[in-house]
Design a protein around this motif. Structure first.
Motif, PDB file in Angstrom:
ATOM      1  N   SER A   1     -13.277  76.694  53.612  1.00  0.00           N
ATOM      2  CA  SER A   1     -12.645  76.198  52.393  1.00  0.00           C
ATOM      3  C   SER A   1     -11.318  76.904  52.174  1.00  0.00           C
ATOM      4  CB  SER A   1     -13.553  76.415  51.180  1.00  0.00           C
ATOM      5  OG  SER A   1     -13.843  77.791  51.035  1.00  0.00           O
ATOM      6  N   ASN A   2     -10.467  76.242  51.406  1.00  0.00           N
ATOM      7  CA  ASN A   2      -9.184  76.837  51.052  1.00  0.00           C
ATOM      8  C   ASN A   2      -9.340  77.714  49.809  1.00  0.00           C
ATOM      9  OD1 ASN A   2      -7.855  75.413  53.116  1.00  0.00           O
ATOM     10  ND2 ASN A   2      -7.689  73.592  51.804  1.00  0.00           N
ATOM     11  N   ASP A   3      -8.425  78.664  49.671  1.00  0.00           N
ATOM     12  CA  ASP A   3      -8.474  79.541  48.512  1.00  0.00           C
ATOM     13  C   ASP A   3      -8.165  78.775  47.222  1.00  0.00           C
ATOM     14  OD1 ASP A   3      -9.075  81.625  50.175  1.00  0.00           O
ATOM     15  OD2 ASP A   3      -6.977  82.247  50.416  1.00  0.00           O
ATOM     16  N   ASN A   4      -7.218  77.845  47.322  1.00  0.00           N
ATOM     17  CA  ASN A   4      -6.838  77.050  46.152  1.00  0.00           C
ATOM     18  C   ASN A   4      -7.626  75.739  46.142  1.00  0.00           C
ATOM     19  OD1 ASN A   4      -4.878  78.972  45.448  1.00  0.00           O
ATOM     20  ND2 ASN A   4      -3.391  78.016  46.839  1.00  0.00           N
ATOM     21  N   PRO A   5      -8.139  75.318  44.979  1.00  0.00           N
ATOM     22  CA  PRO A   5      -8.893  74.052  44.922  1.00  0.00           C
ATOM     23  C   PRO A   5      -7.992  72.866  45.215  1.00  0.00           C
ATOM     24  CG  PRO A   5      -8.503  74.923  42.723  1.00  0.00           C
ATOM     25  CD  PRO A   5      -8.072  75.997  43.676  1.00  0.00           C
ATOM     26  N   SER A   6      -8.519  71.888  45.940  1.00  0.00           N
ATOM     27  CA  SER A   6      -7.745  70.706  46.301  1.00  0.00           C
ATOM     28  C   SER A   6      -7.745  69.711  45.153  1.00  0.00           C
ATOM     29  CB  SER A   6      -8.325  70.054  47.561  1.00  0.00           C
ATOM     30  OG  SER A   6      -8.331  70.971  48.634  1.00  0.00           O
ATOM     31  N   SER A   7      -6.662  68.971  45.042  1.00  0.00           N
ATOM     32  CA  SER A   7      -6.574  67.926  44.032  1.00  0.00           C
ATOM     33  C   SER A   7      -7.355  66.706  44.493  1.00  0.00           C
ATOM     34  CB  SER A   7      -5.113  67.563  43.780  1.00  0.00           C
ATOM     35  OG  SER A   7      -4.527  67.050  44.968  1.00  0.00           O
ATOM     36  N   SER A   8      -7.543  65.768  43.566  1.00  0.00           N
ATOM     37  CA  SER A   8      -8.289  64.551  43.910  1.00  0.00           C
ATOM     38  C   SER A   8      -7.550  63.726  44.957  1.00  0.00           C
ATOM     39  CB  SER A   8      -8.523  63.721  42.649  1.00  0.00           C
ATOM     40  OG  SER A   8      -7.280  63.381  42.039  1.00  0.00           O
ATOM     41  N   ASP A   9      -6.204  63.701  44.869  1.00  0.00           N
ATOM     42  CA  ASP A   9      -5.428  62.952  45.860  1.00  0.00           C
ATOM     43  C   ASP A   9      -5.537  63.605  47.239  1.00  0.00           C
ATOM     44  OD1 ASP A   9      -4.642  61.207  43.901  1.00  0.00           O
ATOM     45  OD2 ASP A   9      -2.750  62.245  43.493  1.00  0.00           O
ATOM     46  N   ALA A  10      -5.553  64.943  47.270  1.00  0.00           N
ATOM     47  CA  ALA A  10      -5.674  65.638  48.555  1.00  0.00           C
ATOM     48  C   ALA A  10      -7.046  65.408  49.171  1.00  0.00           C
ATOM     49  CB  ALA A  10      -5.414  67.126  48.367  1.00  0.00           C
ATOM     50  N   ILE A  11      -8.075  65.398  48.335  1.00  0.00           N
ATOM     51  CA  ILE A  11      -9.429  65.135  48.840  1.00  0.00           C
ATOM     52  C   ILE A  11      -9.531  63.721  49.399  1.00  0.00           C
ATOM     53  CG2 ILE A  11     -11.848  64.927  48.164  1.00  0.00           C
ATOM     54  CD1 ILE A  11     -11.386  67.141  46.139  1.00  0.00           C
ATOM     55  N   ALA A  12      -8.955  62.741  48.675  1.00  0.00           N
ATOM     56  CA  ALA A  12      -8.984  61.351  49.147  1.00  0.00           C
ATOM     57  C   ALA A  12      -8.229  61.202  50.454  1.00  0.00           C
ATOM     58  CB  ALA A  12      -8.406  60.427  48.079  1.00  0.00           C
ATOM     59  N   ALA A  13      -7.088  61.915  50.579  1.00  0.00           N
ATOM     60  CA  ALA A  13      -6.307  61.831  51.814  1.00  0.00           C
ATOM     61  C   ALA A  13      -7.057  62.449  52.990  1.00  0.00           C
ATOM     62  CB  ALA A  13      -4.959  62.529  51.625  1.00  0.00           C
ATOM     63  N   SER A  14      -7.786  63.534  52.747  1.00  0.00           N
ATOM     64  CA  SER A  14      -8.543  64.161  53.834  1.00  0.00           C
ATOM     65  C   SER A  14      -9.719  63.301  54.280  1.00  0.00           C
ATOM     66  CB  SER A  14      -9.042  65.535  53.378  1.00  0.00           C
ATOM     67  OG  SER A  14      -9.974  65.407  52.310  1.00  0.00           O
ATOM     68  N   LEU A  15     -10.241  62.475  53.375  1.00  0.00           N
ATOM     69  CA  LEU A  15     -11.382  61.625  53.710  1.00  0.00           C
ATOM     70  C   LEU A  15     -10.971  60.271  54.286  1.00  0.00           C
ATOM     71  CD1 LEU A  15     -13.714  62.222  50.622  1.00  0.00           C
ATOM     72  CD2 LEU A  15     -14.135  62.951  52.954  1.00  0.00           C
ATOM     73  N   GLU A  16      -9.687  59.946  54.246  1.00  0.00           N
ATOM     74  CA  GLU A  16      -9.247  58.620  54.681  1.00  0.00           C
ATOM     75  C   GLU A  16      -9.592  58.323  56.138  1.00  0.00           C
ATOM     76  OE1 GLU A  16      -5.215  55.819  54.669  1.00  0.00           O
ATOM     77  OE2 GLU A  16      -5.137  57.908  54.017  1.00  0.00           O
ATOM     78  N   PRO A  17      -9.362  59.244  57.101  1.00  0.00           N
ATOM     79  CA  PRO A  17      -9.763  58.930  58.487  1.00  0.00           C
ATOM     80  C   PRO A  17     -11.261  58.665  58.621  1.00  0.00           C
ATOM     81  CG  PRO A  17      -8.264  60.815  58.444  1.00  0.00           C
ATOM     82  CD  PRO A  17      -8.663  60.545  57.033  1.00  0.00           C
ATOM     83  N   LEU A  18     -12.091  59.418  57.904  1.00  0.00           N
ATOM     84  CA  LEU A  18     -13.531  59.206  57.979  1.00  0.00           C
ATOM     85  C   LEU A  18     -13.914  57.861  57.371  1.00  0.00           C
ATOM     86  CD1 LEU A  18     -16.247  60.496  58.787  1.00  0.00           C
ATOM     87  CD2 LEU A  18     -16.363  61.468  56.482  1.00  0.00           C
ATOM     88  N   VAL A  19     -13.250  57.459  56.286  1.00  0.00           N
ATOM     89  CA  VAL A  19     -13.528  56.160  55.657  1.00  0.00           C
ATOM     90  C   VAL A  19     -13.139  55.023  56.602  1.00  0.00           C
ATOM     91  CG1 VAL A  19     -12.898  54.639  53.739  1.00  0.00           C
ATOM     92  CG2 VAL A  19     -13.327  57.060  53.311  1.00  0.00           C
ATOM     93  N   ILE A  20     -12.023  55.171  57.296  1.00  0.00           N
ATOM     94  CA  ILE A  20     -11.609  54.138  58.270  1.00  0.00           C
ATOM     95  C   ILE A  20     -12.631  54.032  59.396  1.00  0.00           C
ATOM     96  CG2 ILE A  20      -9.854  53.533  59.967  1.00  0.00           C
ATOM     97  CD1 ILE A  20      -7.773  54.778  58.133  1.00  0.00           C
ATOM     98  N   ASP A  21     -13.118  55.178  59.880  1.00  0.00           N
ATOM     99  CA  ASP A  21     -14.166  55.153  60.909  1.00  0.00           C
ATOM    100  C   ASP A  21     -15.414  54.446  60.396  1.00  0.00           C
ATOM    101  OD1 ASP A  21     -12.514  56.490  62.619  1.00  0.00           O
ATOM    102  OD2 ASP A  21     -13.414  58.471  62.284  1.00  0.00           O
ATOM    103  N   ALA A  22     -15.766  54.685  59.132  1.00  0.00           N
ATOM    104  CA  ALA A  22     -16.958  54.057  58.562  1.00  0.00           C
ATOM    105  C   ALA A  22     -16.780  52.549  58.433  1.00  0.00           C
ATOM    106  CB  ALA A  22     -17.270  54.673  57.203  1.00  0.00           C
ATOM    107  N   LYS A  23     -15.580  52.098  58.066  1.00  0.00           N
ATOM    108  CA  LYS A  23     -15.344  50.650  57.971  1.00  0.00           C
ATOM    109  C   LYS A  23     -15.453  49.990  59.344  1.00  0.00           C
ATOM    110  CE  LYS A  23     -12.405  50.744  53.839  1.00  0.00           C
ATOM    111  NZ  LYS A  23     -11.050  50.472  53.276  1.00  0.00           N
ATOM    112  N   ASN A  24     -14.885  50.631  60.364  1.00  0.00           N
ATOM    113  CA  ASN A  24     -15.020  50.077  61.714  1.00  0.00           C
ATOM    114  C   ASN A  24     -16.472  50.088  62.171  1.00  0.00           C
ATOM    115  OD1 ASN A  24     -12.223  49.758  61.854  1.00  0.00           O
ATOM    116  ND2 ASN A  24     -11.918  51.802  62.741  1.00  0.00           N
ATOM    117  N   LEU A  25     -17.200  51.134  61.820  1.00  0.00           N
ATOM    118  CA  LEU A  25     -18.617  51.215  62.176  1.00  0.00           C
ATOM    119  C   LEU A  25     -19.405  50.101  61.507  1.00  0.00           C
ATOM    120  CD1 LEU A  25     -20.938  52.895  63.531  1.00  0.00           C
ATOM    121  CD2 LEU A  25     -21.104  54.122  61.360  1.00  0.00           C
ATOM    122  N   ASN A  26     -19.134  49.831  60.229  1.00  0.00           N
ATOM    123  CA  ASN A  26     -19.844  48.765  59.521  1.00  0.00           C
ATOM    124  C   ASN A  26     -19.545  47.401  60.132  1.00  0.00           C
ATOM    125  OD1 ASN A  26     -20.902  50.654  57.799  1.00  0.00           O
ATOM    126  ND2 ASN A  26     -19.465  50.253  56.134  1.00  0.00           N
ATOM    127  N   ALA A  27     -18.307  47.202  60.581  1.00  0.00           N
ATOM    128  CA  ALA A  27     -17.958  45.924  61.207  1.00  0.00           C
ATOM    129  C   ALA A  27     -18.718  45.738  62.519  1.00  0.00           C
ATOM    130  CB  ALA A  27     -16.453  45.853  61.435  1.00  0.00           C
TER     131      ALA A  27
END
Length: 470
Positions: free
Chosen positions: A332-358
């Motif tokens: 983990s990072n010392d400073n807490p991540s913002s909601s936008d930063a968390i969403a950006a870090s999860l974007e590649p995983l979400v894209i993988d999940a959409k391709n997996l569902n297809a």
């Protein structure tokens, strides 16, 4: 090889099916060793692979650190692929699929098969008849199944499933005792009785093999997909386990007193005496015969920062390989991540999940057509070409918040009013199939009650008098 030879001499097995069964058994045995290795990484049964440089071999055997990063890589993607039933243009077909879905517990079965798919590269579905004309949907991992791919038809040409296995006298591992062979026109049940195999044919009119693969990341060269536990993942896991061992040794070494006596007489150290240090004690160092006193020197404290930084670097490498945020691996990072930063870090995983569902949605649609064919007594092509537009429905892999999703849905309904009258709006809001059924049922019941109340409520006539309802 004894199993392959035994099946090749199975009583009642046709010659063309005999060659197919032998070929499938060889494929299963060839791939099984690698599949079991990935299973070990998934379960965390891999021991430290010491390089024999900085750590004594005796110490490396005592330390047994474990890393569950391969399991995390599998479950991080599997948690974002949630099956939520089937949809169809025909209401009657939708109800039939809902009954099949519930009877076979497909929501739980899909989750189990999905984990096997991500671990090994693919999972297999089979659709059979329960003997009374109702479909039975089963799932098998790659450790218990094998298949041959037909490039021309883009489907399985023949498949094999190890239905039962047990330990035999003289064997060190479990061996198959019941094997199901799936071909385009029959299901062959191979049973081992003693040392001999016997074949029983169960013909079907599906028009294709009763087996469907659910492959992760399938390509033209690899129609059965690739595993999430790749060679890179296994290599990084080995490095992380080894680094955990180094950190454990370093932590133990840091607790030892790093003090040295320089210039002592050999007779002092070789006569069996040992120096010791304890709290509340006064330690004395005497001079030697020549009147010289030894020099006391203390080394600097061992720093753990370089070790932890290398461990963090390994976690970052695992994150880049698997598209899983580095925080999932315990860094983990010392400073807490913002909601936008968390969403950006999860974007590649979400894209993988959409391709997996297809990809998995295509396999589940074929499973649904085969199940409907068993239920209706038809074949796969008839159900596929019936125009019912059957599709698997998944929950949103992005896991949006209720507030943001509701706001987006409100704006879309205002721009496109017909969306509000569709079940698609309920799907986008994250309602499950069961909740959507209850909402539609309660809405119809409320409409019926309102219609009855409107008929029973007295109305005024033109003269202002109250007219009685008919």
């Amino acid at each position: 090889m004894r199993i392959v030879e035994g099946i090749s001499r199975a009583d009642g097995l046709a010659d063309e099916d005999r060659d197919t069964a032998v070929k499938l058994m060889k494929v299963w045995r060839q791939k099984n060793e690698r599949n079991l290795l990935r299973e070990k990484y998934y379960l965390g049964h891999v021991r430290v692979r010491d390089l024999g440089i900085a750590m004594p071999k005796s110490l490396a055997q005592k330390i047994d650190p474990r890393i569950d990063w391969p399991r995390k890589a599998v479950h991080a993607l599997a948690d974002r692929s949630v099956l939520n039933g089937y949809t169809s243009d025909d209401e009657a077909v939708t109800e039939e699929l809902r009954g099949i879905y519930t009877a076979n517990s497909l929501d739980l079965l899909y989750r189990k098969n999905l984990i096997c798919e991500l671990k090994h590269c693919c999972g297999f579905w089979t659709v059979t008849d329960d003997g009374g004309g109702y479909p039975v949907i089963s799932a098998y991992p790659a450790t218990a199944a094998a298949a041959l791919w037909d490039d021309a038809r883009k489907e399985i040409e023949a498949g094999l499933v190890v239905a039962e296995s047990k330990k035999m006298p003289g064997d060190t591992e479990r061996v198959p005792t019941v094997v199901h062979l799936f071909t385009a026109d029959s299901l062959v049940v191979l049973t081992r009785a003693g040392g001999a195999w016997r074949a029983e044919y169960r013909e079907h009119s599906m028009g294709r093999c009763l087996m469907e693969p659910m492959a992760h990341g399938a390509t033209l060269e690899r129609p059965f997909g690739t595993s999430r536990i790749t060679r890179a993942v296994m290599s990084i896991t080995d490095d992380a386990i080894r680094q955990r061992a180094r950190m454990e040794v370093a932590a133990e070494s840091a607790t030892l007193p790093q003090m040295w006596l320089l210039g002592t007489d050999k007779r002092v150290t070789n006569d069996g005496n040992r120096y010791s240090a304890s709290m509340g004690a006064i330690n004395e160092v005497t001079k030697d015969a020549d009147g010289d006193a030894p020099t006391v020197w203390q080394s600097s404290q061992l720093q753990m920062a370089p070790l932890t930084e290398y461990f963090r670097a390994l976690a970052c490498q695992m994150s880049s390989v698997t598209d899983v945020p580095v925080s999932f691996f315990g860094v983990s990072n010392d400073n807490p991540s913002s909601s936008d930063a968390i969403a950006a870090s999860l974007e590649p995983l979400v894209i993988d999940a959409k391709n997996l569902n297809a990809e998995n949605g295509h396999a589940l649609r074929n499973v649904a057509y085969m199940a409907l064919a068993v239920l209706h007594g038809t074949d796969f092509a008839t159900e596929r070409d019936a125009g019912n537009n059957v599709n698997a429905r998944f929950m949103s892999p992005a896991y949006p918040s209720v507030v943001s999703q509701s706001d987006a849905m409100l704006k879309q309904a205002q721009a496109f009013p017909k969306v509000a009258a569709s079940d698609v709006a309920l799907e986008m809001l994250g309602y499950t199939d069961e909740q959507m059924q209850r909402i539609n049922s309660d809405y119809k019941r409320a409409q019926a009650n309102q219609a009855v109340l409107s008929l029973l409520t007295p109305k005024e006539d033109g003269d202002g008098d109250t007219a009685q309802p008919a």
